[in-house]
Scaffold this motif. Structure first.
Motif, PDB file in Angstrom:
ATOM      1  N   ALA A  46       0.839  -1.239  -0.045  1.00 32.62           N
ATOM      2  CA  ALA A  46      -0.184   0.068   0.025  1.00 32.62           C
ATOM      3  C   ALA A  46       0.668   1.219   0.012  1.00 32.62           C
ATOM      4  O   ALA A  46       0.766   2.156  -0.739  1.00 32.62           O
ATOM      5  CB  ALA A  46      -0.816  -0.125   1.213  1.00 32.62           C
ATOM      6  N   THR A  47       1.874   1.184   0.983  1.00 28.11           N
ATOM      7  CA  THR A  47       3.047   2.212   0.968  1.00 28.11           C
ATOM      8  C   THR A  47       4.365   1.555   0.849  1.00 28.11           C
ATOM      9  O   THR A  47       4.614   0.655   1.267  1.00 28.11           O
ATOM     10  CB  THR A  47       2.837   3.165   1.777  1.00 28.11           C
ATOM     11  OG1 THR A  47       2.813   2.459   3.297  1.00 28.11           O
ATOM     12  CG2 THR A  47       1.375   3.833   2.043  1.00 28.11           C
ATOM     13  N   CYS A  48       5.187   2.198   0.454  1.00 20.69           N
ATOM     14  CA  CYS A  48       6.584   1.718   0.410  1.00 20.69           C
ATOM     15  C   CYS A  48       7.823   2.830   0.233  1.00 20.69           C
ATOM     16  O   CYS A  48       7.455   3.860   0.064  1.00 20.69           O
ATOM     17  CB  CYS A  48       6.584   0.721  -0.977  1.00 20.69           C
ATOM     18  SG  CYS A  48       6.561   1.805  -2.560  1.00 20.69           S
ATOM     19  N   SER A  49       9.047   2.127   0.393  1.00 18.52           N
ATOM     20  CA  SER A  49      10.231   3.065   0.312  1.00 18.52           C
ATOM     21  C   SER A  49      11.212   2.186  -0.627  1.00 18.52           C
ATOM     22  O   SER A  49      11.303   1.148  -0.925  1.00 18.52           O
ATOM     23  CB  SER A  49      10.652   3.216   1.895  1.00 18.52           C
ATOM     24  OG  SER A  49      11.960   3.350   1.857  1.00 18.52           O
ATOM     25  N   ASP A  50      11.622   3.120  -1.206  1.00 20.15           N
ATOM     26  CA  ASP A  50      12.992   2.847  -1.894  1.00 20.15           C
ATOM     27  C   ASP A  50      14.041   1.972  -1.378  1.00 20.15           C
ATOM     28  O   ASP A  50      14.692   1.118  -2.050  1.00 20.15           O
ATOM     29  CB  ASP A  50      13.451   4.099  -2.738  1.00 20.15           C
ATOM     30  CG  ASP A  50      12.296   4.619  -3.959  1.00 20.15           C
ATOM     31  OD1 ASP A  50      11.551   3.855  -4.250  1.00 20.15           O
ATOM     32  OD2 ASP A  50      12.666   5.948  -4.147  1.00 20.15           O
ATOM     33  N   TYR A  51      14.461   2.315  -0.018  1.00 14.96           N
ATOM     34  CA  TYR A  51      15.081   1.670   0.717  1.00 14.96           C
ATOM     35  C   TYR A  51      14.857   0.447   1.705  1.00 14.96           C
ATOM     36  O   TYR A  51      15.271  -0.485   1.408  1.00 14.96           O
ATOM     37  CB  TYR A  51      15.867   2.772   1.791  1.00 14.96           C
ATOM     38  CG  TYR A  51      17.003   2.166   2.352  1.00 14.96           C
ATOM     39  CD1 TYR A  51      18.169   1.965   1.905  1.00 14.96           C
ATOM     40  CD2 TYR A  51      16.705   1.908   3.759  1.00 14.96           C
ATOM     41  CE1 TYR A  51      19.390   1.508   2.598  1.00 14.96           C
ATOM     42  CE2 TYR A  51      17.900   1.353   4.547  1.00 14.96           C
ATOM     43  CZ  TYR A  51      19.136   1.265   4.075  1.00 14.96           C
ATOM     44  OH  TYR A  51      20.142   0.666   4.628  1.00 14.96           O
TER      45      TYR A  51
END
Length: 275
Positions: A46-51
Motif C-alpha cells: 500500500a505504501t513503500c520506500s525505495d530503501y
C-alpha cells in the motif's frame, strides 16, 4: 454592492488558506512515515520506500520483514512463509516468527511441525517424548506405544501325516491365527501364528488315487491277456487239427499202398511151364 464584493473576497481567501493547511498537514504526515515514501508501489504494497521496501500492505495481505544481509526489507504476502504465523489487526496484518525449535506454527505457543531433532507433542517440540509415548522418526511426533494384537485361534485341522489323512495311527494337527495389529518400535512383539500337536486316528486303509482308472487299466490288461490266451489256444487247436489232418492223410496213403502191393506181387508170379 461593495460590501458584497468584500465579503466574497474574504470567503475566497479563507478557503485557499484551508486548502493550503490541509496540504501542509498531509506532507508533514508523510514526512513522519518515511522521508522516501512512494505511492507507486508494486507487489501488494500500500505504501513503500525505495530503501526499506513495503511499509504497509493492501487489505488481507500479511506484512513481513525479510533480512537481506544487514538490511531488512518489508514484503507483502498472501500467506506467511515457513517459520512464521499470521496475526490480523484492524490496522495491519503481520507475520510473526515461530519459536526457534518450531518449523511451522499456528500461533507462537502452538507448533504444527518441528525442526530436525525435535518431536511434536500437543503443539510443543520436545527432544524426548514423555513416558508412555515413543518417538516416531517417520512423522517426527510422539505417538502412543502400540502392542501386537492377534486374532482368535482357528479350529484344529484334520489329523494328517505326510500330507495324508489315512494309512496311519499317529499324526499331527495344526491351528493358525492372524496378526490384526502390528507393534510399534517399543511395543510388545507378536506371538506365534501357528501351533501343532500330536493326534491319534482310527487306522484305515487309504483309497488309492486313480482307482477307477487303474481298474480300467487292469481290466484292459486282463482282457488283452485273456484275448492272448484265447488266441494261443485257438492257434494251438488249429495246429492240432492240421496235425491230425496230416496224420489222417498219411494213414490213408499207407493203407492205399498196402492195397496195391498184393496186386503187384500177383502180377510178378512165375509162369508154369509144365503144360
Amino acid at each position: 454592492m461593495q460590501l458584497r464584493l468584500i465579503s466574497c473576497f474574504f470567503i475566497t481567501l479563507n478557503f485557499m488558506e484551508y486548502i493550503g493547511s490541509q496540504h501542509a498537514s498531509r506532507v508533514r504526515r508523510q514526512g513522519r512515515m518515511h522521508p522516501n515514501v512512494s505511492q507507486g508501489c508494486q507487489g501488494g504494497c500500500a505504501t513503500c520506500s525505495d530503501y526499506n521496501g513495503c511499509l504497509s500492505c493492501k487489505p488481507r495481505l500479511f506484512f513481513v520483514l525479510e533480512r537481506i544481509g544487514m538490511k531488512q526489507i518489508g514484503v507483502c504476502l498472501s500467506s506467511c512463509p515457513s517459520g512464521y504465523y499470521g496475526t490480523r489487526y484492524p490496522d495491519i496484518n503481520k507475520c510473526a516468527k515461530c519459536k526457534a525449535d518450531c518449523d511451522t506454527c499456528f500461533t507462537r505457543n502452538f507448533c504444527t511441525k518441528c525442526k530436525s531433532g525435535f518431536y511434536l507433542y500437543s503443539g510443543k517440540c520436545l527432544e524426548k517424548c514423555p513416558d508412555g509415548l515413543e518417538a516416531n522418526n517417520h512423522t517426527m511426533e510422539c505417538t502412543s506405544i502400540m502392542h501386537c494384537e492377534a486374532s482368535e485361534w482357528s479350529p484344529w485341522s484334520p489329523c494328517t501325516k505326510k500330507g495324508k489323512t489315512c494309512g496311519f495311527k499317529r499324526g499331527n494337527e495344526v491351528r493358525v491365527r492372524e496378526i490384526v495389529q502390528h507393534p510399534s518400535a517399543r511395543g510388545n512383539p507378536c506371538p506365534a501364528t501357528s501351533e501343532s500337536r500330536k493326534c491319534i486316528v482310527q487306522r484305515k486303509r487309504c483309497q488309492k488315487e486313480g482307482k477307477g482308472k487303474k481298474n480300467r487299466e487292469e481290466k484292459r490288461k486282463k482282457s488283452n491277456k485273456d484275448e492272448s490266451k484265447e488266441t494261443r489256444q485257438e492257434n494251438k487247436g488249429r495246429a492240432a487239427r492240421r496235425q491230425n489232418r496230416e496224420q489222417r492223410e498219411n494213414n490213408n496213403k499207407t493203407q492205399l499202398k498196402k492195397r496195391k502191393a498184393p496186386n503187384k506181387e500177383q502180377n510178378l508170379a512165375p509162369i508154369d511151364t509144365a503144360h
